[in-house]
Design a protein around this motif. Structure first.
Motif, PDB file in Angstrom:
ATOM      1  N   PHE A 264       8.925   0.883   5.426  1.00  0.00           N
ATOM      2  CA  PHE A 264       9.251   0.427   4.075  1.00  0.00           C
ATOM      3  C   PHE A 264      10.645  -0.194   4.050  1.00  0.00           C
ATOM      4  CE2 PHE A 264      11.552   1.830   0.170  1.00  0.00           C
ATOM      5  CZ  PHE A 264      11.049   0.864  -0.685  1.00  0.00           C
ATOM      6  N   LEU A 265      11.628   0.516   4.580  1.00  0.00           N
ATOM      7  CA  LEU A 265      13.007   0.058   4.522  1.00  0.00           C
ATOM      8  C   LEU A 265      13.225  -1.234   5.305  1.00  0.00           C
ATOM      9  CD1 LEU A 265      14.920   3.438   4.966  1.00  0.00           C
ATOM     10  CD2 LEU A 265      14.716   2.093   2.860  1.00  0.00           C
TER      11      LEU A 265
ATOM     12  N   ALA B   5       2.419  -2.738  -2.010  1.00  0.00           N
ATOM     13  CA  ALA B   5       3.684  -2.725  -2.745  1.00  0.00           C
ATOM     14  C   ALA B   5       4.535  -3.943  -2.414  1.00  0.00           C
ATOM     15  CB  ALA B   5       4.452  -1.444  -2.434  1.00  0.00           C
ATOM     16  N   PHE B   6       4.574  -4.328  -1.146  1.00  0.00           N
ATOM     17  CA  PHE B   6       5.382  -5.479  -0.742  1.00  0.00           C
ATOM     18  C   PHE B   6       4.869  -6.752  -1.405  1.00  0.00           C
ATOM     19  CE2 PHE B   6       6.700  -8.997   1.906  1.00  0.00           C
ATOM     20  CZ  PHE B   6       8.001  -8.678   2.268  1.00  0.00           C
ATOM     21  N   SER B   7       3.562  -6.960  -1.354  1.00  0.00           N
ATOM     22  CA  SER B   7       3.002  -8.196  -1.912  1.00  0.00           C
ATOM     23  C   SER B   7       3.100  -8.212  -3.437  1.00  0.00           C
ATOM     24  CB  SER B   7       1.541  -8.364  -1.474  1.00  0.00           C
ATOM     25  OG  SER B   7       0.752  -7.275  -1.906  1.00  0.00           O
ATOM     26  N   GLU B   8       3.008  -7.050  -4.057  1.00  0.00           N
ATOM     27  CA  GLU B   8       3.102  -6.982  -5.517  1.00  0.00           C
ATOM     28  C   GLU B   8       4.541  -7.147  -5.998  1.00  0.00           C
ATOM     29  OE1 GLU B   8       2.702  -3.231  -7.910  1.00  0.00           O
ATOM     30  OE2 GLU B   8       0.861  -4.219  -8.586  1.00  0.00           O
TER      31      GLU B   8
ATOM     32  N   PRO C 270       7.222 -16.269   0.611  1.00  0.00           N
ATOM     33  CA  PRO C 270       6.403 -16.913   1.640  1.00  0.00           C
ATOM     34  C   PRO C 270       5.992 -15.950   2.750  1.00  0.00           C
ATOM     35  CG  PRO C 270       8.703 -17.442   2.008  1.00  0.00           C
ATOM     36  CD  PRO C 270       8.648 -16.657   0.720  1.00  0.00           C
ATOM     37  N   VAL C 271       6.539 -14.736   2.731  1.00  0.00           N
ATOM     38  CA  VAL C 271       6.251 -13.764   3.783  1.00  0.00           C
ATOM     39  C   VAL C 271       4.821 -13.243   3.644  1.00  0.00           C
ATOM     40  CG1 VAL C 271       6.927 -11.591   4.869  1.00  0.00           C
ATOM     41  CG2 VAL C 271       8.678 -13.062   3.831  1.00  0.00           C
ATOM     42  N   ARG C 272       4.075 -13.300   4.719  1.00  0.00           N
ATOM     43  CA  ARG C 272       2.724 -12.753   4.751  1.00  0.00           C
ATOM     44  C   ARG C 272       2.792 -11.359   5.369  1.00  0.00           C
ATOM     45  NH1 ARG C 272       2.618 -15.852   1.135  1.00  0.00           N
ATOM     46  NH2 ARG C 272       1.194 -17.621   1.019  1.00  0.00           N
ATOM     47  N   TYR C 273       2.157 -10.418   4.692  1.00  0.00           N
ATOM     48  CA  TYR C 273       2.170  -9.032   5.158  1.00  0.00           C
ATOM     49  C   TYR C 273       0.796  -8.706   5.727  1.00  0.00           C
ATOM     50  CZ  TYR C 273       3.886  -4.177   5.209  1.00  0.00           C
ATOM     51  OH  TYR C 273       4.324  -2.937   5.594  1.00  0.00           O
TER      52      TYR C 273
ATOM     53  N   THR D 160      -1.213 -13.317   0.792  1.00  0.00           N
ATOM     54  CA  THR D 160       0.050 -12.583   0.886  1.00  0.00           C
ATOM     55  C   THR D 160      -0.149 -11.270   1.622  1.00  0.00           C
ATOM     56  OG1 THR D 160       0.770 -13.571  -1.197  1.00  0.00           O
ATOM     57  CG2 THR D 160       1.969 -11.634  -0.450  1.00  0.00           C
ATOM     58  N   LEU D 161      -1.267 -10.589   1.346  1.00  0.00           N
ATOM     59  CA  LEU D 161      -1.606  -9.339   2.021  1.00  0.00           C
ATOM     60  C   LEU D 161      -2.975  -9.455   2.660  1.00  0.00           C
ATOM     61  CD1 LEU D 161      -1.174  -6.298   2.661  1.00  0.00           C
ATOM     62  CD2 LEU D 161      -2.267  -5.802   0.462  1.00  0.00           C
TER      63      LEU D 161
END
Length: 284
Positions: A109-110, A170-173, A179-182, A235-236
């Motif tokens: 997460f961090l 959580a990251f995508s929301e 532009p980062v794809r998770y 994105t996710l």
């Protein structure tokens, strides 16, 4: 030349990825806790690449690492989250976190949050989280996330797998315009030294299972390399081996994802376990 950061980059899939991209001429920063393995990686790579010895079970060290990487590498093309250790007995970090949770959940997460500004400077940035996505077992023990009352190695591991699904959500929301794809990627059963944490005779049994059923590392990294080289449009996204995993099911509940990151942020605040940066303490 791309810049790729890999946690767990001195062993198993992480090491194989590091050597793959170093062989292509990319800049690789391998993060690991074992200096001997780091030295072995650099030797095998002909002294190319960078090894940083960091204890990612410490939230404070992880946050510091994020800041140092942003300062040294203003543009990062890919972050591979691969650090993991199967803890046969419950251990607690100096910050009061159960070690599996600290390494498998908190550090991931961090680091994704801390490196997002640098990732967003790349043309096609991607975070690849090597985890247990797509599995049916495990749940978050909200009343006891540190498993003080019910620790079992598999319980801790499976809780971490479900938590990582939520980290992707959580990251995508939290960053809808990024532009980062998770990418959540489950490599399934791979020959990466799985028997090491066990004592005889269980170690021998695991070694036999690995020999019979585990995929070799060079084959297991193929779909990971594909995700790094050509990130998905969404994105996710999530994959179990080469199979796509639906990211709209109960395991990917946005409310649970917000709840988890709220808990993680609170744990990372001063007095909650570590000094926090999160590049401005953004709220999800």
């Amino acid at each position: 030349m791309r810049t790729i950061v890999i946690t767990g980059g001195t062993h198993g899939i992480g090491k194989a990825l590091a050597l793959q991209y170093l062989g292509r001429g990319d800049q690789v920063i391998a993060i690991g806790s074992n200096p001997a393995r780091g030295e072995a990686l650099l030797a095998e790579a002909g002294r190319r690449g960078v090894f940083l010895p960091v204890d990612l079970t410490s939230a404070a060290h992880t946050i510091r690492l994020g800041g140092e990487l942003r300062a040294r590498y203003p543009r990062i093309d890919a972050l591979v989250l691969g650090a993991f250790r199967y803890e046969t007995v419950r251990q607690e970090t100096a910050e009061g976190l159960e070690r599996t949770f600290a390494l498998y959940v908190m550090s991931r997460f961090l680091l994704a949050e801390e490196l997002r500004p640098a990732l967003e400077q790349a043309p096609r940035p991607v975070v690849v989280n090597l985890c247990g996505t797509g599995g049916r077992g495990g749940r978050l023990h909200w009343d006891d996330l540190q498993l003080r009352a019910r620790y079992r190695p598999t319980v801790a591991t499976m809780q971490g797998a479900r938590a990582n699904d939520l980290l992707g959500v959580a990251f995508s929301e939290a960053h809808p315009g990024t532009p980062v794809r998770y990418v959540l990627h489950n490599p399934v059963f791979v020959d990466t030294g799985l028997a090491e944490p066990f004592r005889p005779p269980k170690r021998a049994a695991v070694q036999i299972a690995v020999k019979l059923f585990a995929a070799p590392v060079d084959r297991a990294i193929e779909p990971v390399v594909a995700r790094i080289d050509t990130p998905p449009e969404a994105t996710l996204s999530a994959f179990r081996g080469r199979r796509t995993v639906d990211v709209t099911g109960p395991a990917f509940d946005p409310a649970a994802a917000r709840r988890l990151t709220g808990v993680l942020r609170e744990m990372a605040r001063p007095g909650g376990g570590a000094a926090v940066s999160l590049t401005g303490d953004r709220q999800p």
